[in-house]
Design a protein around this motif. Structure first.
Motif, mmCIF file in Angstrom:
data_model
loop_
_atom_site.group_PDB
_atom_site.id
_atom_site.type_symbol
_atom_site.label_atom_id
_atom_site.label_comp_id
_atom_site.label_asym_id
_atom_site.label_seq_id
_atom_site.Cartn_x
_atom_site.Cartn_y
_atom_site.Cartn_z
ATOM 1 N N ALA A 184 7.883 8.748 -1.361
ATOM 2 C CA ALA A 184 8.093 7.866 -0.209
ATOM 3 C C ALA A 184 8.092 8.652 1.101
ATOM 4 O O ALA A 184 7.295 8.381 1.999
ATOM 5 N N ILE A 185 8.975 9.652 1.225
ATOM 6 C CA ILE A 185 9.074 10.381 2.491
ATOM 7 C C ILE A 185 7.807 11.212 2.732
ATOM 8 O O ILE A 185 7.195 11.144 3.794
ATOM 9 N N GLY A 186 7.410 11.983 1.707
ATOM 10 C CA GLY A 186 6.225 12.826 1.854
ATOM 11 C C GLY A 186 4.986 12.003 2.188
ATOM 12 O O GLY A 186 4.221 12.335 3.096
ATOM 13 N N GLU A 187 4.797 10.885 1.459
ATOM 14 C CA GLU A 187 3.635 10.025 1.698
ATOM 15 C C GLU A 187 3.672 9.420 3.087
ATOM 16 O O GLU A 187 2.647 9.316 3.758
ATOM 17 N N PRO A 196 0.829 -1.200 0.000
ATOM 18 C CA PRO A 196 0.000 0.000 0.000
ATOM 19 C C PRO A 196 0.868 1.256 0.000
ATOM 20 O O PRO A 196 1.902 1.305 0.651
ATOM 21 N N GLY A 197 0.446 2.239 -0.756
ATOM 22 C CA GLY A 197 1.161 3.511 -0.762
ATOM 23 C C GLY A 197 2.327 3.547 -1.717
ATOM 24 O O GLY A 197 2.986 4.564 -1.849
ATOM 25 N N ILE A 198 2.624 2.425 -2.380
ATOM 26 C CA ILE A 198 3.729 2.435 -3.332
ATOM 27 C C ILE A 198 3.185 2.237 -4.733
ATOM 28 O O ILE A 198 2.700 1.167 -5.062
ATOM 29 N N GLY A 199 3.264 3.270 -5.547
ATOM 30 C CA GLY A 199 2.818 3.178 -6.933
ATOM 31 C C GLY A 199 3.973 2.797 -7.837
ATOM 32 O O GLY A 199 5.099 2.635 -7.362
ATOM 33 N N PRO A 200 3.702 2.671 -9.147
ATOM 34 C CA PRO A 200 4.760 2.277 -10.083
ATOM 35 C C PRO A 200 5.964 3.227 -10.065
ATOM 36 O O PRO A 200 7.105 2.766 -10.143
ATOM 37 N N ALA A 201 5.720 4.543 -9.961
ATOM 38 C CA ALA A 201 6.840 5.494 -10.007
ATOM 39 C C ALA A 201 7.806 5.243 -8.855
ATOM 40 O O ALA A 201 9.024 5.157 -9.039
ATOM 41 N N TYR A 237 5.790 0.941 6.864
ATOM 42 C CA TYR A 237 6.311 2.278 6.597
ATOM 43 C C TYR A 237 7.757 2.423 7.069
ATOM 44 O O TYR A 237 8.555 3.121 6.445
ATOM 45 N N ALA A 238 8.095 1.748 8.176
ATOM 46 C CA ALA A 238 9.492 1.775 8.626
ATOM 47 C C ALA A 238 10.377 1.171 7.534
ATOM 48 O O ALA A 238 11.443 1.708 7.204
#
Lengths: 503, 165
Positions: free
Chosen positions: A215-218, A37-42, A393-394
């Motif tokens: 990654a960081i912002g999300e 979750p939270g990780i898209g292709p980019a 997330y960690a």
């Protein structure tokens, strides 16, 4: 004919056991990371970039192509089962896909997404095979003025099309362009906005910005919202297969989605948001069950997912033949090419046919592998969704910092990553889209280069952009894309005000 | 908790920040030595971009005043968690080259897990250690990339060698 010969030599490259292994590894890791979750292709591509550093360019890009397609498949699984679309192309899928999951039809939703993605991906890759060489021929007609105009068009479409507010999109775009200024000006050797920091002379890396924002912002945003949001995962139960009715209702949307996705993806209008949304509207209009839309209509998963994957292949056409990225994911791909000292465009087809055609051939292979990987094994990927969020997330942050640090092995990159991450958090809270920033960062310097080249050729005559018909046409299109929505909105507002005044 | 009102301030802040960035770039560019002999110098694009930033900044300020903001109904944010993650990243940055990748990133892992509400400190430490050690092994031995061992450990390891020679 020429194309078929080139493609078959591409298959010869991609089918060697060694490259086949990288392709298989690419699709597997791509799916595994894309499903998180939270990780898209980019972000998947940006995070996995360091893994390919040690490889030969051909193998690296074969693996990259696998990661790209794998992340697209993985992203739809997350959208359907968790209702957390990892990228804008999956937003539409999430609506009805998640509704199906809630009704216990998650397996069917995943199946129609996977088969639809396979069909769309294969047809679109076939289209890419024939369109890319045509685009290369077109590109040979382009001079610097046309390239500049084309880049302006790509920048405006990425901005004007995404997000609800034009000014927010433009803020993101100009921020990206500003970041692109940092570093040594290639034509005069003058340092710009480097503040005497040695590490900034090479400029700010696209990968750092993408990882920082995505990654960081999300993660910061999710940390802020974690206490207030509840996620629901629906287990897969009942029949795992699509029924006869499901097939009947899926096959046409698959084909229509493909027909929408590839051309729009291939245009510098780019992105997967428009074709997925259009596909949803088309299916709703054509469906015999329009009332089911929004409540778990299988067409609303089949069509947009096909459109999403077809546009992913479409995006590769301008990227490979013109060096023009039209989405954040394509921007990362371009950054990867640059890391190997390669510049996509007509010359790449001439100088590195093995790489280009090997990569295109591997898309066919990867797609077939992904169907095998996603239909029977989907239960395995679903397990990744239940990783406890603190550890997920960690782990994302550990790998984000790893990717940023290994770019140049210095801590300055981590500091830039941190700053960009905080800015990304602010953008996320204020609903500023991040894709224009990433595309602007990588396209800005290229556009400037073409601009100056054009003026050098015309000996300083700035009318060159308006006297070349192609360039003029592209610039007018770009201007219209920004102005027309603004005018329409202003008229609509006035009408609403009039209506209110009458009441 | 963040209400609509403070988001409005945030929106105005966004406009102001964009505006300030534009002004700053224009100023920096005007301070840079001009380059001769180029048809288009290195200053043109910075000026164009700063002009764009200033215009967009003004537009955003106007939107903030007229009330076109995101999340108009308010958005709850847990500030402590954000600070914790941000601080975790700083700790990692500071310790990375002295203590090395494994300890520094294990601390990052634990801090982020804590920010997301984890209370199992020992378990977090074990998982973080496993993840960072695995990535260290993969990258340094499998992919030939150099994640830092840490200057402290390098010294410790170097000494017996020196003694042997």
């Amino acid at each position: 004919m020429e194309t078929l010969v080139a493609l078959s030599s591409g298959f010869a490259v991609a089918m060697t056991p060694y490259n086949l292994m990288w392709s298989a590894l690419g699709v597997t890791i791509g799916t595994a990371i894309g499903v998180l979750p939270g990780i898209g292709p980019a972000l998947t591509l940006a995070l996995l970039l360091p893994v390919t550093y040690g490889l030969e360019p051909v193998s690296a890009f074969i693996m990259f192509a696998g990661i790209y397609y794998g992340a697209m498949y993985g992203g739809s699984t997350t959208a359907i089962l968790l209702n957390t679309p990892g990228e804008s192309g999956s937003i539409v899928t999430a609506i009805d896909g998640h509704a199906m999951a809630r009704q216990g039809r998650g397996a069917q939703a995943l199946a129609t997404a996977a088969i639809g993605s396979f069909i769309a991906g294969t047809i679109a890759t076939l289209a890419l095979t024939f369109v890319a060489p045509l685009m290369v021929k077109l590109a040979l007609l382009f001079g610097p003025a046309e390239y500049f105009a084309l880049m302006v068009l790509a920048l405006t479409t990425v901005t004007a099309v995404l997000g609800a507010s034009l000014s927010r999109g433009l803020a993101s775009l100009f921020f990206g362009l500003a970041l692109g200024l940092v570093g040594i000006d290639l034509q005069t050797g003058q340092a710009r906005l480097t503040f005497g920091i040695l590490e900034l002379l090479d400029g700010i890396d696209t990968v750092i910005v993408a990882v920082g924002l995505f990654a960081i912002g999300e993660t910061l945003y999710n940390a802020a919202r974690y206490r207030f949001e509840k996620e629901e995962i629906y287990a897969l139960k009942g029949s795992k297969w699509m029924g006869k009715e499901d097939w009947k209702r899926s096959w046409k949307p698959w084909l229509r989605g493909t027909a929408l996705g590839f051309p729009i993806g291939a245009l510098p209008a780019g992105g997967s948001e428009i074709p997925t949304f259009l596909s949803y509207l088309v299916e709703k209009r054509l469906s015999k069950h329009p009332e089911e839309f929004g409540k778990g209509a299988i067409e609303a998963v089949a069509g947009p997912e096909a459109a999403n994957n077809a546009s992913a292949a479409g995006t590769l056409a301008p990227l490979l033949s013109l060096g023009l990225p039209t989405s954040a994911t394509a921007a990362i791909m371009l950054a990867a090419f640059q890391q190997y000292g390669l510049q996509p465009g007509p010359l790449l087809f001439d100088n590195n046919p093995d790489l280009v055609w090997g990569m295109i051939a591997s898309l066919y292979i990867g797609n077939a592998l992904l169907l095998l990987l996603n239909l029977p094994l989907v239960g395995l990927w679903v397990k990744l969704l239940v990783i406890p969020r603190p550890w997920l997330y960690a782990g994302i942050l550990v790998f984000a910092t790893l990717g940023a640090y290994t770019l140049n092995n210095n801590v300055v990159d981590l500091i830039i990553l941190w700053i960009i991450g905080l800015i990304g958090f602010g953008m996320r809270v204020l609903d500023v889209p991040v894709a224009p920033c990433v595309v602007g960062l990588i396209l800005g310097p290229l556009a400037e280069q073409q601009f100056r080249r054009a003026l050098a050729i015309s000996q300083g005559d700035p009318t060159v952009f308006f006297t070349h018909p192609l360039s003029l046409g592209l610039l007018i299109t770009a201007a219209l894309l920004v102005l027309v929505p603004v005018v329409l909105k202003a008229r609509q507002n006035r009408r609403e005000q009039d209506a209110q005044a009458q009441i | 908790m963040t209400t609509g009102r403070s988001l409005k301030i945030g929106e105005a802040g966004l406009g102001a920040a964009v505006l300030a960035l534009g002004a700053f770039i224009a100023f920096e560019t005007s301070q840079a030595p001009g380059a001769a002999n180029a048809v288009v110098g290195p200053a043109l694009f910075p000026y164009l971009i700063s002009a764009g930033l200033i215009l967009v900044g003004l537009a955003l300020l106007r939107e903030a005043v007229t009330g076109h903001i995101a999340h108009a109904q308010g958005l709850e944010l847990d500030g402590t968690a954000v600070v914790l993650v941000a601080v975790g990243l700083i700790i990692q940055m500071l310790l990375l080259e002295t203590l090395g990748w494994i300890p520094a990133s294990t601390i990052l892992f634990m801090v982020v897990a804590r920010a997301f509400g984890s209370r199992r400190i020992v378990m977090d430490a074990i998982l973080g250690l496993a993840l960072t050690a695995a990535s260290f092994g993969l990258f340094n031995y499998g992919l030939d990339l150099n994640l830092p061992v840490g200057s402290v450990f390098e010294e410790l390891m170097a000494e017996p060698d020196d003694a042997a020679e």
